[in-house]
Write a protein that holds these residues in place. Sequence first.
Motif, PDB file in Angstrom:
ATOM      1  N   UNK A 183       0.829  -1.223   0.000  1.00 28.55           N
ATOM      2  CA  UNK A 183       0.000   0.000   0.000  1.00 28.55           C
ATOM      3  C   UNK A 183       0.857   1.264   0.000  1.00 28.55           C
ATOM      4  N   UNK A 184       2.057   1.216   0.600  1.00 27.15           N
ATOM      5  CA  UNK A 184       2.858   2.447   0.586  1.00 27.15           C
ATOM      6  C   UNK A 184       3.342   2.744  -0.833  1.00 27.15           C
ATOM      7  N   UNK A 185       3.671   1.683  -1.618  1.00 30.30           N
ATOM      8  CA  UNK A 185       4.040   2.016  -3.013  1.00 30.30           C
ATOM      9  C   UNK A 185       2.854   2.576  -3.772  1.00 30.30           C
ATOM     10  N   UNK A 186       1.664   2.109  -3.441  1.00 31.25           N
ATOM     11  CA  UNK A 186       0.484   2.683  -4.097  1.00 31.25           C
ATOM     12  C   UNK A 186       0.287   4.152  -3.717  1.00 31.25           C
ATOM     13  N   UNK A 187       0.590   4.481  -2.456  1.00 30.05           N
ATOM     14  CA  UNK A 187       0.515   5.900  -2.058  1.00 30.05           C
ATOM     15  C   UNK A 187       1.424   6.741  -2.963  1.00 30.05           C
ATOM     16  N   UNK A 188       2.670   6.244  -3.196  1.00 34.71           N
ATOM     17  CA  UNK A 188       3.622   7.007  -4.022  1.00 34.71           C
ATOM     18  C   UNK A 188       3.146   7.093  -5.463  1.00 34.71           C
ATOM     19  N   UNK A 189       2.731   5.957  -6.007  1.00 35.53           N
ATOM     20  CA  UNK A 189       2.261   5.939  -7.406  1.00 35.53           C
ATOM     21  C   UNK A 189       1.108   6.923  -7.588  1.00 35.53           C
ATOM     22  N   UNK A 190       0.199   6.920  -6.611  1.00 32.09           N
ATOM     23  CA  UNK A 190      -0.973   7.785  -6.746  1.00 32.09           C
ATOM     24  C   UNK A 190      -0.617   9.255  -6.534  1.00 32.09           C
ATOM     25  N   UNK A 191       0.382   9.507  -5.687  1.00 36.96           N
ATOM     26  CA  UNK A 191       0.803  10.901  -5.500  1.00 36.96           C
ATOM     27  C   UNK A 191       1.280  11.476  -6.830  1.00 36.96           C
TER      28      UNK A 191
END
Length: 376
Positions: free
Chosen positions: A193-201
């Motif tokens: 989920x933290x990589x998804x936070x970055x991708x979405x940012x």
Amino acid sequence: MNAKISRYLQDARPPTPCLIVDVDAVEEGYIQLRDLLPEARIFYAVKANPLAPVVKRLNKLGSSFDTASRQEIDLCLKQGAKADRISFGNTIKKAADIAYAYEKGVRLFAFDSEAELRKLAQAAPGAKVFCRVLMECEGAEWPLSRKFGCSPKMAADLMVQARELGLDAYGLSFHVGSQQTDLSQWDTALGRVSSLFSILRERDVDLRMVNLGGGFPAQYRSDVPPLEAYARTVMAAVRRHFGNRIPELIVEPGRSLVGDAGVIQTEVVLISDKGDGDGRRWVYLDIGKFSGLAETMDESIKYRLRTPHDGGRTGPVVLAGPTCDSADILYEKTRYELPLDLAIGDKVEILTTGAYTCTYSSVGFNGFEPLKTICI
Ligand SMILES: *Cc1c(COP(=O)(O)O)cnc(C)c1O
């Protein structure tokens, strides 16, 4: 066994089978988790035990609630929960039920598919939504894999779409599987989920919340690490993956809050053997798979038992329920031993049965009544 329940059973001698829930023990469990995970908001997973006194007590303590249906929402509202402390966490909802929840003031919804997201945009305009990410649930005794969640890539696309549809793209959720015994699963999940936070940012969607789900244990036959170890591991993983940009955190405990707070008392109906040289006694109880012990399916959850003869010599048994269905065998592959002195008519306590029991009871298969519940 819980002393208060033990005393109650001695004094009240309720007819069996019955589930006794110590609501004070639920409170202790809530306070323990709250103190161990002060960073997270607790949403009690109502499905684990929806008895009104349990929900009422948790509401008094300030808990929020994770619900799966219109009926669970109504139950929480009736017990005094405010709509802004209720999440509609099932990823499979009728549009009419989403609209109903929205009308009641619920503003927090889960999804894991495009079609569900479109339903939410229609029936709950502007609501906060979170996408559930698929997990493998390895190490869980009661996995919640496959059916819930979507791939990380799909979750990213759907969160972008959520914003385009006018919804509040709030966060991500996962569930590592119920009765999770492998603490490293949270690290894997939080990495995802933290990589998804970055991708979405990078795609201009600023997520604000991670829902860590349930998975915290109750005490069945095998030892599990203490809750402290879970809390420590989870928070270490949060810090490792989010650094100093820690998002709002939600946990959704079910089993760990209510499991140990309940005891089922049952009676031995029959002890026999098959004359087939197997050497094991068959012990038939007055409760089985259809009257609350559904989690013995595939012998997944292995309950601890207490008998009046504990301490004496034991021998191997097959444990079964009372109905005329051969699926109604609790433990046959798993080795269970019971005292040789166990007799027909003896009371047997099934420990740690406060979670996922009473509402898994059929309405009257073979004429057996639904499991009776008593909150003390
Ligand atoms: C069932 C469920 C829970 C509770 O899980 P436990 O392992 O019992 O703590 C939490 N969140 C969701 C979405 C669930 O479906």
